[in-house]
Scaffold this motif. Structure first.
Motif, PDB file in Angstrom:
ATOM      1  N   ARG A   1     -10.864  11.290  14.631  1.00 51.48           N
ATOM      2  CA  ARG A   1     -12.263  10.209  14.323  1.00 51.48           C
ATOM      3  C   ARG A   1     -12.653  10.800  12.859  1.00 51.48           C
ATOM      4  NH1 ARG A   1     -17.548  11.784  13.333  1.00 51.48           N
ATOM      5  NH2 ARG A   1     -17.269  14.125  13.986  1.00 51.48           N
TER       6      ARG A   1
ATOM      7  N   GLY B   1       2.442   3.974   5.322  1.00 49.31           N
ATOM      8  CA  GLY B   1       1.002   3.863   5.413  1.00 49.31           C
ATOM      9  C   GLY B   1       0.688   5.536   5.982  1.00 49.31           C
ATOM     10  N   SER B   2      -0.581   6.146   5.817  1.00 42.58           N
ATOM     11  CA  SER B   2      -0.437   7.511   6.236  1.00 42.58           C
ATOM     12  C   SER B   2      -0.830   7.539   7.893  1.00 42.58           C
ATOM     13  CB  SER B   2      -1.965   7.879   5.451  1.00 42.58           C
ATOM     14  OG  SER B   2      -3.024   7.197   5.674  1.00 42.58           O
TER      15      SER B   2
ATOM     16  N   VAL C   1     -10.059  11.910  10.446  1.00 37.28           N
ATOM     17  CA  VAL C   1      -9.215  11.333   9.673  1.00 37.28           C
ATOM     18  C   VAL C   1      -9.546   9.796   9.398  1.00 37.28           C
ATOM     19  CG1 VAL C   1      -6.896  10.361   9.706  1.00 37.28           C
ATOM     20  CG2 VAL C   1      -7.001  12.417  10.494  1.00 37.28           C
ATOM     21  N   ASP C   2     -10.188   9.093  10.538  1.00 35.30           N
ATOM     22  CA  ASP C   2     -10.591   7.975  10.295  1.00 35.30           C
ATOM     23  C   ASP C   2     -11.920   7.969   9.254  1.00 35.30           C
ATOM     24  OD1 ASP C   2     -10.301   5.007  10.793  1.00 35.30           O
ATOM     25  OD2 ASP C   2     -11.585   5.321  12.694  1.00 35.30           O
ATOM     26  N   TRP C   3     -12.684   8.781   9.374  1.00 36.81           N
ATOM     27  CA  TRP C   3     -13.888   8.961   8.607  1.00 36.81           C
ATOM     28  C   TRP C   3     -13.362   9.030   7.121  1.00 36.81           C
ATOM     29  CZ3 TRP C   3     -19.304   9.971   9.803  1.00 36.81           C
ATOM     30  CH2 TRP C   3     -19.854  10.129   8.883  1.00 36.81           C
TER      31      TRP C   3
ATOM     32  N   GLU D   1       0.876  -1.294  -0.024  1.00 32.62           N
ATOM     33  CA  GLU D   1       0.099  -0.215  -0.106  1.00 32.62           C
ATOM     34  C   GLU D   1       1.081   1.235  -0.099  1.00 32.62           C
ATOM     35  OE1 GLU D   1      -2.652  -0.790   3.468  1.00 32.62           O
ATOM     36  OE2 GLU D   1      -3.712  -2.112   2.391  1.00 32.62           O
TER      37      GLU D   1
ATOM     38  N   ARG E   1     -13.434   3.667   1.712  1.00 34.78           N
ATOM     39  CA  ARG E   1     -14.061   2.564   1.279  1.00 34.78           C
ATOM     40  C   ARG E   1     -15.162   2.551   0.434  1.00 34.78           C
ATOM     41  NH1 ARG E   1     -14.471   1.107   6.549  1.00 34.78           N
ATOM     42  NH2 ARG E   1     -16.799   1.818   6.652  1.00 34.78           N
TER      43      ARG E   1
ATOM     44  N   LYS F   1     -13.565   5.357   6.157  1.00 33.70           N
ATOM     45  CA  LYS F   1     -14.903   5.290   5.457  1.00 33.70           C
ATOM     46  C   LYS F   1     -15.206   5.834   3.946  1.00 33.70           C
ATOM     47  CE  LYS F   1     -19.685   6.638   7.118  1.00 33.70           C
ATOM     48  NZ  LYS F   1     -20.433   5.297   7.148  1.00 33.70           N
TER      49      LYS F   1
ATOM     50  N   ARG G   1     -11.704   4.604  -3.166  1.00 31.83           N
ATOM     51  CA  ARG G   1     -11.033   3.343  -3.569  1.00 31.83           C
ATOM     52  C   ARG G   1     -11.840   2.761  -4.722  1.00 31.83           C
ATOM     53  NH1 ARG G   1      -7.765  -0.155  -0.898  1.00 31.83           N
ATOM     54  NH2 ARG G   1      -7.979  -2.363  -1.535  1.00 31.83           N
TER      55      ARG G   1
ATOM     56  N   TYR H   1     -23.780  11.581   0.199  1.00 27.71           N
ATOM     57  CA  TYR H   1     -23.765  11.194   1.705  1.00 27.71           C
ATOM     58  C   TYR H   1     -22.574  12.033   2.166  1.00 27.71           C
ATOM     59  CZ  TYR H   1     -22.973   8.536   5.811  1.00 27.71           C
ATOM     60  OH  TYR H   1     -22.410   8.234   7.149  1.00 27.71           O
TER      61      TYR H   1
END
Lengths: 231, 231
Positions: free
Chosen positions: B100, B63-64, B102-104, B49, B111, B108, B115, B148
């Protein structure tokens, strides 16, 4: 008391349950079925994802990334020996290695295996959708992916004391959280990956792991060896 | 000099390019096509990756997540004012909020949108597989997901000075990295999400963003507004 919103077979939730227990931080539970996207969950975490940790006092932490780093911030490098478990131990480079592996397990392993198999074998059955049966072609592809990830875990376990290096870290917890979900579903080919099996036995023997081994979900029976410490 | 291995339209790579430039850290580039899984890339990052950052001296960060936290560790809370950009500014709770998000975006949004659309519209064409044309049903589903996510970004941009709070953070950089890839592909319905558009204009105007606006990839033309600061 802190409150953790989780789902019993969610690997991200499991990693935070283990971590909090290892750190000696008490918490109560609420369970959510992540595939239901209930308003109560969305109000706390608009992503609709688990786990969510509500701290005593009201602060809400969403997701294993934000929660683990929040807890790690409470462990200044100079004072790490004082903590029951350094979340990201060692040098700055060691910590980057542990984070690379957390990303591997919570990101790549989740995407290529755990999330997919939970969808096929658990969530789908609970939803009782018309197409209730798992897709055999998808299961075959996931099971090939399991072997790839088991090889990598066995390789790490063979080369190092713990997956990320000399000390146990959140990388071990994340990996064990995923394997414990897969093992509950009887999806781990242990016999072919001896170093991974031995490493997992060590993780499984930790007191923080015990509550997970007592978990059961209706409709899916765990294999006999799931809770055996010597399997 | 540090060396960044990246792909021009990889959102995770873009977030680290922006971050390094914002921090005034010099680096050289090598490009990899992530769908080729070349041995040279796998030797550095077994996950295959991007991005990978090789520090001067030899340390390899993959990875980031590992890269951004490694860089953030160099910003002790007490001395953050000294840095050109605090990666995770504010209180411990503020930093959890930035993480939170950054994870989004890196989890999310990646995904559910980035991607998938890169796979359908870019990687697939490069691979020249037999089934080269994008799948119309998949594209429709992804485009619904874009709306969304744009609603959520517009909501955040409307409520706050920056996406995670009062100060710019790595959450803004991660979000802008994804939107810049989607915008290159003409997939962002800007007109319906004015607060998101205004926030993105501010991000786009930063000098650290300029190199990304000059990127082009063969076979996919960017829309006219892609590099416009006032679009």
């Amino acid at each position: 008391m802190h409150k953790l919103t989780h789902f019993r077979l969610c690997p991200h939730s499991r990693s935070i349950r283990i971590l909090l227990t290892e750190l000696g931080i008490g918490f109560s539970f609420t369970e959510e079925r992540p595939w239901e996207y209930r308003q109560e969950l969305l109000a706390m975490n608009p992503a609709g994802e688990l786990p969510v940790l509500q701290l005593q006092g009201g602060t809400v932490l969403c997701g294993s990334y934000a929660i683990s780093e929040y807890l790690a911030e409470d462990q200044p490098v100079a004072a790490r020996d004082r903590y029951p478990l350094p979340i990201f131990p060692g040098s700055r480079t060691d910590r980057a290695e542990a984070r690379r592996l957390v990303d591997w397990f919570h990101g790549k392993l989740n995407r290529e295996v755990t999330r997919e198999i939970l969808e096929e074998r658990v969530y789908r059955a609970y939803r009782q959708s018309a197409d209730g049966a798992p897709d055999a072609a998808i299961l075959r592809a996931i099971r090939a992916n399991v072997r790839y990830h088991m090889s990598y875990i066995a390789y790490l376990a063979d080369q190092r004391s713990w997956l990320a290096g000399d000390e146990m870290s959140f990388a071990d917890i994340a990996a064990a959280a995923h394997l414990s979900c897969l093992d509950y579903l009887g999806e781990v080919p242990w016999d072919d990956y001896e170093p991974a099996r031995i490493w997992y036995m060590r993780m499984k023997s930790r007191p923080a792991f015990r509550p997970l081994l007592a978990d059961r979900i209706s409709g899916v029976a765990a294999p006999r060896h799931y809770a055996d410490l010597d399997f």
